[in-house]
Design a protein around this motif. Sequence first.
Motif, mmCIF file in Angstrom:
data_model
loop_
_atom_site.group_PDB
_atom_site.id
_atom_site.type_symbol
_atom_site.label_atom_id
_atom_site.label_comp_id
_atom_site.label_asym_id
_atom_site.label_seq_id
_atom_site.Cartn_x
_atom_site.Cartn_y
_atom_site.Cartn_z
ATOM 1 N N VAL A 39 31.574 46.224 27.782
ATOM 2 C CA VAL A 39 32.689 45.969 28.883
ATOM 3 C C VAL A 39 32.832 44.194 29.087
ATOM 4 N N ARG A 40 34.101 44.022 28.383
ATOM 5 C CA ARG A 40 34.415 42.085 28.441
ATOM 6 C C ARG A 40 34.894 41.789 30.263
ATOM 7 N N ARG A 41 34.424 40.740 30.437
ATOM 8 C CA ARG A 41 34.616 39.967 30.954
ATOM 9 C C ARG A 41 35.808 39.412 30.931
ATOM 10 N N PRO A 42 36.868 39.333 31.070
ATOM 11 C CA PRO A 42 38.169 38.517 30.507
ATOM 12 C C PRO A 42 38.296 36.787 31.842
ATOM 13 N N ALA A 43 37.792 37.501 33.142
ATOM 14 C CA ALA A 43 38.026 36.805 34.101
ATOM 15 C C ALA A 43 36.966 36.923 35.187
ATOM 16 N N VAL A 44 37.152 36.373 36.297
ATOM 17 C CA VAL A 44 36.298 36.231 37.365
ATOM 18 C C VAL A 44 36.909 37.807 37.870
ATOM 19 N N ASP A 45 35.961 38.832 37.876
ATOM 20 C CA ASP A 45 36.921 40.254 38.985
ATOM 21 C C ASP A 45 37.194 41.259 37.793
ATOM 22 N N GLU A 46 37.951 40.477 36.176
ATOM 23 C CA GLU A 46 38.011 41.570 36.201
ATOM 24 C C GLU A 46 36.876 42.194 34.707
ATOM 25 N N ARG A 47 37.975 43.119 34.143
ATOM 26 C CA ARG A 47 36.688 43.833 33.277
ATOM 27 C C ARG A 47 37.965 44.118 32.109
ATOM 28 N N GLU A 48 37.307 44.250 31.227
ATOM 29 C CA GLU A 48 37.966 45.223 30.298
ATOM 30 C C GLU A 48 37.115 46.448 29.312
ATOM 31 N N VAL A 49 37.074 47.483 29.457
ATOM 32 C CA VAL A 49 36.503 48.237 28.411
ATOM 33 C C VAL A 49 36.574 48.207 26.917
ATOM 34 N N ASP A 64 34.159 37.156 26.527
ATOM 35 C CA ASP A 64 33.608 37.278 27.743
ATOM 36 C C ASP A 64 33.411 35.732 28.231
ATOM 37 N N THR A 65 33.067 35.849 29.325
ATOM 38 C CA THR A 65 33.565 34.733 30.286
ATOM 39 C C THR A 65 31.831 34.379 30.516
ATOM 40 N N TRP A 66 31.193 34.357 29.666
ATOM 41 C CA TRP A 66 29.928 33.680 29.963
ATOM 42 C C TRP A 66 29.615 32.497 29.615
ATOM 43 N N ALA A 67 29.825 32.377 28.294
ATOM 44 C CA ALA A 67 29.984 30.922 27.390
ATOM 45 C C ALA A 67 30.995 29.695 29.059
ATOM 46 N N ALA A 68 31.548 30.325 29.386
ATOM 47 C CA ALA A 68 32.562 29.053 30.086
ATOM 48 C C ALA A 68 32.105 29.553 31.918
#
Length: 206
Positions: A39-49, A64-68
């Motif tokens: 699962v990738r998190r492209p933005a806060v409270d968004e998910r992409e399987v 993913d947004t970890w780096a930001a």
Amino acid sequence: MDHAAHATAPRHLSSAELTAGLAAVARSPRGSGTLDLVVRRPAVDEREVLAEGTLDIVEGLAGDTWAARASSATGDGSPHPDRQLTVMNSRFVRLIAGDDPQDWALAGDQLFADLDLHTDALPAGTRLAIGAEAVLEVTAESHNGCVKFANRYGRDAHKLVWSEQGRQARLRGLYARVVIPGVIRQGDTIRVLGTAAACTSVAVVT
């Protein structure tokens, strides 16, 4: 395709229901398991399987947004390098969330694995090979349930992951960092390679 996360999982189990379901979680395999969901998190409270993702030493899971994400645990607010990825036990998330991947994704973790994550099985420094290329290293950071977790999966699930049993079993999951980049896919085998010191000369094989 990006998906906004649901507000809550479709069910909140009672303490008794959770306790009854833990027997299946305890039977999670050691030594070798399966990557059940990415699962990738492209933005806060968004998910992409994702069917396929790329692990990168600098970015973590690419896209993913970890780096930001700023971290209060680093002196300069930069992303915490030992919190690059989170891995959650897929048997436990299935217990609290059901079978829908979108409800698993609510947890906010990137990788869901059918693998025993207990501290005895995977102490900090343990390396995990995923598929043919990527290798992660388990870090010493504690991954704990927050208010969002309680709201999404229920107060009893939240209490369980905070219990001594829950923390030892890492029911909420564990933190890891990428040490060898590579492509990972849903269904890939995850192999426990041993600790970092023991794995210095270990090559990843298919």
